[in-house]
Design a protein around this motif. Sequence first.
Motif, PDB file in Angstrom:
ATOM      1  N   SER A 135      38.259  38.920  42.510  1.00  0.00           N
ATOM      2  CA  SER A 135      37.092  39.549  41.897  1.00  0.00           C
ATOM      3  C   SER A 135      37.419  40.206  40.563  1.00  0.00           C
ATOM      4  CB  SER A 135      36.477  40.577  42.851  1.00  0.00           C
ATOM      5  OG  SER A 135      37.391  41.634  43.108  1.00  0.00           O
ATOM      6  N   GLU A 136      38.714  40.496  40.329  1.00  0.00           N
ATOM      7  CA  GLU A 136      39.109  41.113  39.066  1.00  0.00           C
ATOM      8  C   GLU A 136      39.472  40.080  38.001  1.00  0.00           C
ATOM      9  OE1 GLU A 136      38.826  44.259  38.593  1.00  0.00           O
ATOM     10  OE2 GLU A 136      38.328  44.736  40.673  1.00  0.00           O
ATOM     11  N   CYS A 137      39.412  38.798  38.350  1.00  0.00           N
ATOM     12  CA  CYS A 137      39.822  37.742  37.416  1.00  0.00           C
ATOM     13  C   CYS A 137      38.627  37.213  36.624  1.00  0.00           C
ATOM     14  CB  CYS A 137      40.458  36.576  38.173  1.00  0.00           C
ATOM     15  SG  CYS A 137      42.014  36.976  38.984  1.00  0.00           S
ATOM     16  N   LEU A 138      38.851  36.984  35.343  1.00  0.00           N
ATOM     17  CA  LEU A 138      37.853  36.311  34.529  1.00  0.00           C
ATOM     18  C   LEU A 138      37.834  34.828  34.888  1.00  0.00           C
ATOM     19  CD1 LEU A 138      38.619  37.928  31.070  1.00  0.00           C
ATOM     20  CD2 LEU A 138      36.609  38.357  32.480  1.00  0.00           C
ATOM     21  N   ALA A 147      32.340  39.164  35.841  1.00  0.00           N
ATOM     22  CA  ALA A 147      32.929  38.830  34.540  1.00  0.00           C
ATOM     23  C   ALA A 147      32.346  39.675  33.427  1.00  0.00           C
ATOM     24  CB  ALA A 147      32.714  37.348  34.236  1.00  0.00           C
ATOM     25  N   ALA A 148      31.029  39.944  33.520  1.00  0.00           N
ATOM     26  CA  ALA A 148      30.384  40.688  32.445  1.00  0.00           C
ATOM     27  C   ALA A 148      30.886  42.114  32.360  1.00  0.00           C
ATOM     28  CB  ALA A 148      28.873  40.685  32.654  1.00  0.00           C
ATOM     29  N   SER A 149      31.232  42.701  33.522  1.00  0.00           N
ATOM     30  CA  SER A 149      31.688  44.088  33.531  1.00  0.00           C
ATOM     31  C   SER A 149      33.193  44.214  33.452  1.00  0.00           C
ATOM     32  CB  SER A 149      31.185  44.785  34.804  1.00  0.00           C
ATOM     33  OG  SER A 149      31.709  44.124  35.945  1.00  0.00           O
ATOM     34  N   ALA A 150      33.905  43.074  33.556  1.00  0.00           N
ATOM     35  CA  ALA A 150      35.369  43.131  33.502  1.00  0.00           C
ATOM     36  C   ALA A 150      35.840  43.446  32.098  1.00  0.00           C
ATOM     37  CB  ALA A 150      35.959  41.796  33.957  1.00  0.00           C
ATOM     38  N   VAL A 151      37.023  44.019  32.006  1.00  0.00           N
ATOM     39  CA  VAL A 151      37.592  44.332  30.698  1.00  0.00           C
ATOM     40  C   VAL A 151      38.067  43.053  30.037  1.00  0.00           C
ATOM     41  CG1 VAL A 151      39.406  45.579  29.507  1.00  0.00           C
ATOM     42  CG2 VAL A 151      38.297  46.618  31.490  1.00  0.00           C
ATOM     43  N   THR A 152      37.560  42.769  28.859  1.00  0.00           N
ATOM     44  CA  THR A 152      37.941  41.554  28.150  1.00  0.00           C
ATOM     45  C   THR A 152      39.352  41.707  27.599  1.00  0.00           C
ATOM     46  OG1 THR A 152      35.660  41.141  27.529  1.00  0.00           O
ATOM     47  CG2 THR A 152      37.351  40.006  26.252  1.00  0.00           C
ATOM     48  N   PRO A 153      40.256  40.794  27.886  1.00  0.00           N
ATOM     49  CA  PRO A 153      41.624  40.905  27.395  1.00  0.00           C
ATOM     50  C   PRO A 153      41.670  40.776  25.876  1.00  0.00           C
ATOM     51  CG  PRO A 153      41.260  38.758  28.377  1.00  0.00           C
ATOM     52  CD  PRO A 153      40.043  39.566  28.675  1.00  0.00           C
ATOM     53  N   ASP A 154      42.575  41.501  25.262  1.00  0.00           N
ATOM     54  CA  ASP A 154      42.720  41.446  23.807  1.00  0.00           C
ATOM     55  C   ASP A 154      43.544  40.225  23.446  1.00  0.00           C
ATOM     56  OD1 ASP A 154      42.965  41.822  21.142  1.00  0.00           O
ATOM     57  OD2 ASP A 154      43.930  43.792  21.246  1.00  0.00           O
ATOM     58  N   LEU A 155      42.870  39.131  23.084  1.00  0.00           N
ATOM     59  CA  LEU A 155      43.572  37.889  22.763  1.00  0.00           C
ATOM     60  C   LEU A 155      44.372  37.997  21.482  1.00  0.00           C
ATOM     61  CD1 LEU A 155      40.873  35.222  23.696  1.00  0.00           C
ATOM     62  CD2 LEU A 155      42.839  35.938  25.012  1.00  0.00           C
ATOM     63  N   THR A 156      44.039  38.968  20.626  1.00  0.00           N
ATOM     64  CA  THR A 156      44.751  39.086  19.345  1.00  0.00           C
ATOM     65  C   THR A 156      46.194  39.531  19.535  1.00  0.00           C
ATOM     66  OG1 THR A 156      44.075  41.393  19.024  1.00  0.00           O
ATOM     67  CG2 THR A 156      42.596  39.673  18.193  1.00  0.00           C
ATOM     68  N   LYS A 157      46.547  39.961  20.761  1.00  0.00           N
ATOM     69  CA  LYS A 157      47.925  40.365  21.038  1.00  0.00           C
ATOM     70  C   LYS A 157      48.658  39.369  21.925  1.00  0.00           C
ATOM     71  CE  LYS A 157      46.811  45.291  20.654  1.00  0.00           C
ATOM     72  NZ  LYS A 157      46.787  46.596  21.359  1.00  0.00           N
ATOM     73  N   ARG A 215      41.768  23.775  44.586  1.00  0.00           N
ATOM     74  CA  ARG A 215      42.386  24.610  43.556  1.00  0.00           C
ATOM     75  C   ARG A 215      41.335  25.304  42.701  1.00  0.00           C
ATOM     76  NH1 ARG A 215      45.687  24.088  46.684  1.00  0.00           N
ATOM     77  NH2 ARG A 215      47.876  23.477  46.467  1.00  0.00           N
ATOM     78  N   ARG A 216      40.088  25.294  43.158  1.00  0.00           N
ATOM     79  CA  ARG A 216      39.008  26.024  42.490  1.00  0.00           C
ATOM     80  C   ARG A 216      38.416  27.013  43.502  1.00  0.00           C
ATOM     81  NH1 ARG A 216      34.515  22.855  40.263  1.00  0.00           N
ATOM     82  NH2 ARG A 216      34.464  24.301  38.504  1.00  0.00           N
ATOM     83  N   PHE A 217      38.372  28.296  43.101  1.00  0.00           N
ATOM     84  CA  PHE A 217      37.931  29.337  44.023  1.00  0.00           C
ATOM     85  C   PHE A 217      36.927  30.253  43.330  1.00  0.00           C
ATOM     86  CE2 PHE A 217      42.346  28.197  44.916  1.00  0.00           C
ATOM     87  CZ  PHE A 217      42.260  27.781  46.236  1.00  0.00           C
ATOM     88  N   ALA A 218      35.946  30.714  44.090  1.00  0.00           N
ATOM     89  CA  ALA A 218      34.961  31.648  43.560  1.00  0.00           C
ATOM     90  C   ALA A 218      35.593  33.019  43.364  1.00  0.00           C
ATOM     91  CB  ALA A 218      33.772  31.746  44.507  1.00  0.00           C
ATOM     92  N   ALA A 219      35.063  33.765  42.403  1.00  0.00           N
ATOM     93  CA  ALA A 219      35.645  35.062  42.069  1.00  0.00           C
ATOM     94  C   ALA A 219      35.428  36.114  43.145  1.00  0.00           C
ATOM     95  CB  ALA A 219      35.082  35.562  40.737  1.00  0.00           C
ATOM     96  N   ASP A 220      34.507  35.885  44.083  1.00  0.00           N
ATOM     97  CA  ASP A 220      34.328  36.838  45.175  1.00  0.00           C
ATOM     98  C   ASP A 220      35.151  36.451  46.398  1.00  0.00           C
ATOM     99  OD1 ASP A 220      32.917  34.587  45.796  1.00  0.00           O
ATOM    100  OD2 ASP A 220      31.108  35.626  46.480  1.00  0.00           O
ATOM    101  N   ASP A 221      36.153  35.602  46.182  1.00  0.00           N
ATOM    102  CA  ASP A 221      37.007  35.137  47.272  1.00  0.00           C
ATOM    103  C   ASP A 221      38.373  35.807  47.184  1.00  0.00           C
ATOM    104  OD1 ASP A 221      37.808  33.706  49.471  1.00  0.00           O
ATOM    105  OD2 ASP A 221      37.350  31.737  48.628  1.00  0.00           O
ATOM    106  N   GLU A 222      39.203  35.552  48.180  1.00  0.00           N
ATOM    107  CA  GLU A 222      40.577  36.045  48.196  1.00  0.00           C
ATOM    108  C   GLU A 222      41.517  34.857  48.315  1.00  0.00           C
ATOM    109  OE1 GLU A 222      42.924  39.558  50.492  1.00  0.00           O
ATOM    110  OE2 GLU A 222      42.172  37.946  51.783  1.00  0.00           O
TER     111      GLU A 222
END
Length: 275
Positions: free
Chosen positions: A180-183, A216-226, A116-123
């Motif tokens: 790959s799009e997941c933080l 992760a560094a280039s991904a859009v950080t979600p706005d947690l304030t909403k 149940r743990r997968f690398a971000a470059d996986d599918e």
Amino acid sequence: VDISVVALDERGEIADREHNNFNLSLRPEIHARMLEEGFRSMAVLDLPPGGYQLRIGAYENGSGRTGSVFIEIDVPGSGELAMSGLILSNRKGNEIPIAAKKEDKERVPFTPSTRRRFAADDELVVYAEIHAPEEQSPSRADLSVRTVVRRVDDGEVVSQSERSDASSAHFIHQSRYDLSECLPGKYILEVQAREVEGSGQVSRKTIFEVIDSPRAASAVTPDLTKAPLYLELLDTYRSGNTEDARRLIVTWSEDAVSRAVEQLRSSTDDAKVFK
């Protein structure tokens, strides 16, 4: 390696079983991978409706080491809308050795995984079987299947899809997700099925984690304030229930707290909650 799978019914009698001996002759690079990640074994049993205890045992001939695991399962009857458990697999999992009979491999379209743990470059691959009530139609059923992926930290939906099927009373659901799009973090995956012209509905959930995201560094950080959980936390804190606020925030990961503080630097009062 000897591997046995036995299904005991509610009377303790053997309903089905499978025993296999696998001689794993591996190339050096595959052997090194197996020592790091293990290998997978798969067996297919035919069971009528009812409750069962599965007993899985393994024996390594060379060392004499053994291991076993027991698990309770339920095979639903034909008079209700039912869904199997969610089976997960991943693209990289196909590189891991699997011990199974040829006919068993042919019955399952991919290699199931207990990971149940997968690398971000996986599918990630999700598979489930859905059975409609037989009284509806022996060969057809109108079903709507919805898949939702939410972050555990803030409950925000990161992916959702819905499809309908009216071709068979036995519906195979399979979907794929590019991680790959997941933080990095934990996610809840839920598959929901409902009858389009009825009241029947069923759902299954599982939690998985994405690790080591190269993007992760280039991904859009979600706005947690909403996020709903953030708003609930602020309302609780502002009403003076600081203890309840503390109990809420301990469910957040350290990474989520850090991101929220960064987003709240302009608001001293709100940032104080997280600090």
